[in-house]
Design an enzyme around this catalytic site. Structure first.
Site, PDB file in Angstrom:
ATOM      1  N   CYS A 189     -22.044   4.662  -5.904  1.00 32.23           N
ATOM      2  CA  CYS A 189     -22.063   3.209  -6.144  1.00 32.23           C
ATOM      3  C   CYS A 189     -23.477   2.674  -5.902  1.00 32.23           C
ATOM      4  O   CYS A 189     -24.123   3.029  -4.907  1.00 32.23           O
ATOM      5  CB  CYS A 189     -21.067   2.526  -5.214  1.00 32.23           C
ATOM      6  SG  CYS A 189     -20.958   0.754  -5.515  1.00 32.23           S
ATOM      7  N   CYS A 233     -23.568  -1.462   0.685  1.00 32.51           N
ATOM      8  CA  CYS A 233     -22.673  -1.880   1.784  1.00 32.51           C
ATOM      9  C   CYS A 233     -22.785  -0.885   2.943  1.00 32.51           C
ATOM     10  O   CYS A 233     -22.512   0.310   2.763  1.00 32.51           O
ATOM     11  CB  CYS A 233     -21.239  -1.974   1.286  1.00 32.51           C
ATOM     12  SG  CYS A 233     -21.114  -2.902  -0.268  1.00 32.51           S
ATOM     13  N   CYS A 252     -19.963   1.705   3.883  1.00 33.02           N
ATOM     14  CA  CYS A 252     -19.214   2.403   2.839  1.00 33.02           C
ATOM     15  C   CYS A 252     -19.693   3.822   2.563  1.00 33.02           C
ATOM     16  O   CYS A 252     -20.883   4.067   2.337  1.00 33.02           O
ATOM     17  CB  CYS A 252     -19.238   1.593   1.552  1.00 33.02           C
ATOM     18  SG  CYS A 252     -18.133   2.265   0.298  1.00 33.02           S
ATOM     19  N   CYS A 309      -2.512   0.247  -5.691  1.00 36.54           N
ATOM     20  CA  CYS A 309      -3.834  -0.383  -5.719  1.00 36.54           C
ATOM     21  C   CYS A 309      -4.877   0.638  -6.157  1.00 36.54           C
ATOM     22  O   CYS A 309      -4.989   1.699  -5.542  1.00 36.54           O
ATOM     23  CB  CYS A 309      -4.222  -0.871  -4.328  1.00 36.54           C
ATOM     24  SG  CYS A 309      -3.033  -1.962  -3.606  1.00 36.54           S
ATOM     25  N   CYS A 316      -2.535  -3.682  -8.317  1.00 33.88           N
ATOM     26  CA  CYS A 316      -3.683  -4.348  -7.705  1.00 33.88           C
ATOM     27  C   CYS A 316      -4.890  -3.498  -8.077  1.00 33.88           C
ATOM     28  O   CYS A 316      -4.792  -2.271  -8.078  1.00 33.88           O
ATOM     29  CB  CYS A 316      -3.515  -4.388  -6.190  1.00 33.88           C
ATOM     30  SG  CYS A 316      -4.959  -5.067  -5.333  1.00 33.88           S
ATOM     31  N   CYS A 325      -6.263 -11.141  -3.385  1.00 29.01           N
ATOM     32  CA  CYS A 325      -6.209 -10.334  -2.168  1.00 29.01           C
ATOM     33  C   CYS A 325      -7.628 -10.333  -1.615  1.00 29.01           C
ATOM     34  O   CYS A 325      -8.532  -9.776  -2.242  1.00 29.01           O
ATOM     35  CB  CYS A 325      -5.750  -8.912  -2.520  1.00 29.01           C
ATOM     36  SG  CYS A 325      -5.874  -7.772  -1.134  1.00 29.01           S
ATOM     37  N   ARG A 355      -2.474  -7.967   5.852  1.00 33.52           N
ATOM     38  CA  ARG A 355      -2.377  -6.509   5.753  1.00 33.52           C
ATOM     39  C   ARG A 355      -3.185  -5.813   6.842  1.00 33.52           C
ATOM     40  O   ARG A 355      -4.393  -6.034   6.964  1.00 33.52           O
ATOM     41  CB  ARG A 355      -2.883  -6.048   4.377  1.00 33.52           C
ATOM     42  CG  ARG A 355      -2.712  -4.552   4.130  1.00 33.52           C
ATOM     43  CD  ARG A 355      -3.357  -4.163   2.823  1.00 33.52           C
ATOM     44  NE  ARG A 355      -2.935  -5.040   1.744  1.00 33.52           N
ATOM     45  CZ  ARG A 355      -1.865  -4.835   0.981  1.00 33.52           C
ATOM     46  NH1 ARG A 355      -1.138  -3.777   1.161  1.00 33.52           N
ATOM     47  NH2 ARG A 355      -1.546  -5.686   0.029  1.00 33.52           N
TER      48      ARG A 355
HETATM   49  N1  SAM Z   1     -16.504  -1.471  -5.065  1.00 33.04           N
HETATM   50  C1  SAM Z   1     -15.605  -2.550  -4.967  1.00 33.04           C
HETATM   51  C2  SAM Z   1     -16.104  -3.636  -4.041  1.00 33.04           C
HETATM   52  O1  SAM Z   1     -16.722  -3.312  -3.034  1.00 33.04           O
HETATM   53  O2  SAM Z   1     -15.868  -4.819  -4.311  1.00 33.04           O
HETATM   54  C3  SAM Z   1     -14.215  -2.155  -4.582  1.00 33.04           C
HETATM   55  C4  SAM Z   1     -13.956  -1.035  -3.579  1.00 33.04           C
HETATM   56  S1  SAM Z   1     -14.447  -1.326  -1.905  1.00 33.04           S
HETATM   57  C5  SAM Z   1     -14.321   0.257  -1.204  1.00 33.04           C
HETATM   58  C6  SAM Z   1     -13.142  -2.308  -1.227  1.00 33.04           C
HETATM   59  C7  SAM Z   1     -13.259  -2.757   0.207  1.00 33.04           C
HETATM   60  O3  SAM Z   1     -12.937  -1.685   1.079  1.00 33.04           O
HETATM   61  C8  SAM Z   1     -14.577  -3.249   0.715  1.00 33.04           C
HETATM   62  O4  SAM Z   1     -14.855  -4.570   0.334  1.00 33.04           O
HETATM   63  C9  SAM Z   1     -14.406  -3.145   2.213  1.00 33.04           C
HETATM   64  O5  SAM Z   1     -13.889  -4.359   2.743  1.00 33.04           O
HETATM   65  C10 SAM Z   1     -13.381  -2.023   2.378  1.00 33.04           C
HETATM   66  N2  SAM Z   1     -14.001  -0.835   3.003  1.00 33.04           N
HETATM   67  C11 SAM Z   1     -14.866   0.024   2.414  1.00 33.04           C
HETATM   68  N3  SAM Z   1     -15.278   0.978   3.275  1.00 33.04           N
HETATM   69  C12 SAM Z   1     -14.666   0.716   4.455  1.00 33.04           C
HETATM   70  C13 SAM Z   1     -14.691   1.336   5.729  1.00 33.04           C
HETATM   71  N4  SAM Z   1     -15.464   2.394   5.978  1.00 33.04           N
HETATM   72  N5  SAM Z   1     -13.940   0.806   6.715  1.00 33.04           N
HETATM   73  C14 SAM Z   1     -13.182  -0.274   6.481  1.00 33.04           C
HETATM   74  N6  SAM Z   1     -13.116  -0.898   5.288  1.00 33.04           N
HETATM   75  C15 SAM Z   1     -13.847  -0.434   4.282  1.00 33.04           C
HETATM   76 FE1  SF4 Z   2     -19.761   0.142  -3.670  1.00 32.04          FE
HETATM   77 FE2  SF4 Z   2     -18.538   0.718  -1.396  1.00 32.04          FE
HETATM   78 FE3  SF4 Z   2     -19.872  -1.551  -1.620  1.00 32.04          FE
HETATM   79 FE4  SF4 Z   2     -17.573  -1.216  -3.014  1.00 32.04          FE
HETATM   80  S1  SF4 Z   2     -17.796  -1.295  -0.795  1.00 32.04           S
HETATM   81  S2  SF4 Z   2     -19.513  -2.070  -3.756  1.00 32.04           S
HETATM   82  S3  SF4 Z   2     -17.704   0.993  -3.417  1.00 32.04           S
HETATM   83  S4  SF4 Z   2     -20.782   0.505  -1.708  1.00 32.04           S
END
Ligand code: SAM
Ligand code: SF4
Ligand code: DTB
Length: 328
Positions: A54, A58, A61, A98, A129, A189, A261
């Site tokens: 990606c 973040c 992530c 989802c 979802c 959500c 949730r």
């Molecule tokens: N890429 C898209 C986005 O970020 O909008 C969708 C997938 S992203 C993985 C969805 C959500 O998962 C993130 O916004 C975050 O809140 C949650 N998430 C991701 N990694 C996480 C982690 N290590 N621990 C807890 N929540 C996590």
């Molecule tokens: Fe990409 Fe992870 Fe951020 Fe979603 S949460 S935009 S998958 S880096």
């Protein structure tokens, strides 16, 4: 019945966080009982339809190309594989499926493929979802036309702490996507992550942003950070479990009609901590041994926990089947 408000101040929300724990939980559980069956929990199953690589940064992530986490990068899954996983989820008792993609935003071509998945999963009799990153107004309308039930897009944290976690998209970008989804009449959500080293004032501010949206999100995922090696947030101070439960209780009090949730992080929680979260008003979980890239408690463990607590799985159907609750 508690009224739905969109004008909460930080002082009011802070005062809830600071209540004696028993008073806070009593208030949250009382409000919960006005709106929900206290012994029913809705279950959704997650599938990562496009994993890794990606472009976003973040800090939490595993899927960011900018982080060093060891996730196997995968292309968009083929439709038949998605259908197979959705069928399995249904057999295991999930009511919603989802699908998550590691994109900053979907291209129109990718959206076509996701729309085929939504139609197929709905055909199995599951709610749908998706979480695909930022959307445009037009893309939101197209998802609605495909019959999508929920769009997940998290605010993640407070506007004040946000810049410490993500720099490649703004807090306002997230609010914009939520507005497009809302305008398209798709259920929203939206929630976030706690345990990222934020202060209580950030948790107050994050919940204030959610509750003061023009309409409360129908579903509010509260994730506890899953610390993944190779991500910048690996090794950050963990949130104290009672503080986590307080966050759930405050979310329940602020958004009385929303599903709250208990999302990522359950693998690190004891049964007792999860029981407190249900008492605080959480009424939905992710079910199945995997979240997107990290582990979730296995289904047998969750089934046993539900039995110990006398919790039934809620089989929730789309609005045309409203109130058709079936107890497991
Ligand atoms: N890429 C898209 C986005 O970020 O909008 C969708 C997938 S992203 C993985 C969805 C959500 O998962 C993130 O916004 C975050 O809140 C949650 N998430 C991701 N990694 C996480 C982690 N290590 N621990 C807890 N929540 C996590
Ligand atoms: Fe990409 Fe992870 Fe951020 Fe979603 S949460 S935009 S998958 S880096
Ligand atoms: C949400 O708030 N939590 C889910 C879902 N929305 C997409 C994702 C949790 C991801 C946890 C880390 C992982 O498995 O990669």
């Amino acid at each position: 019945m508690s009224e739905l408000r969109n004008d909460w101040s930080k002082t009011e929300i802070s005062a809830l966080f600071d209540l004696p724990f028993n008073d806070l939980l009593f208030q949250a559980q009382s409000i919960h009982r006005q709106h929900f069956d206290p012994n029913q929990v809705q279950v959704s199953t997650l599938l990562s339809i496009k994993t890794g690589a990606c472009p976003e940064d973040c800090g939490y992530c595993s899927q960011s190309a900018k982080n060093d986490a060891a996730v196997e990068r995968e292309r968009l899954l083929p439709l038949d594989e998605v259908i197979e996983k959705a069928q399995l989820a249904k057999e295991n008792g999930a009511s919603r499926f989802c699908m998550g993609a590691a994109w900053r935003n979907p291209t129109d071509k990718n959206l076509d493929k996701v729309i085929d998945m939504i139609i197929a999963v709905k055909g199995i009799g599951l709610e749908t979802c998706v979480t695909l990153g930022m959307l445009t107004n037009d893309q939101s309308q197209r998802l609605k036309e495909a019959g999508l039930d929920y769009y997940n897009h998290n605010l993640d944290t407070s506007p004040e702490y946000y810049g410490d976690i993500i720099t490649t998209r703004t807090f306002q970008d997230r609010l914009d996507t939520l507005e497009y989804v809302r305008n398209a009449n798709i259920n929203v959500c939206s929630g976030g992550i706690v345990g990222m080293g934020e202060k209580q004032t950030d948790r107050v501010s994050f919940l204030q942003q959610l509750v003061n949206l023009p309409k409360h999100p129908e579903s509010v995922p509260i994730n506890m950070l899953v610390q993944v090696e190779g991500t910048p947030l690996h090794g950050v101070d963990e949130i104290e479990p009672i503080q986590f439960v307080r966050t759930i209780a405050v979310a329940r009090i602020l958004m009385p009609e929303s599903m709250v949730r208990l999302s990522a992080g359950r693998t690190e929680m004891s049964d007792e901590m999860q029981a407190l979260c249900f008492l605080a008003g959480a009424n939905s979980i992710f079910y199945g041994d995997k979240l997107l890239t990290t582990d979730n408690p296995d289904e047998n463990h969750d089934q046993l926990l539900f039995e110990k607590l006398g919790i039934n799985k809620k089989h929730e159907f789309s609005s045309d089947h409203a109130n058709e609750a079936v107890f497991a």
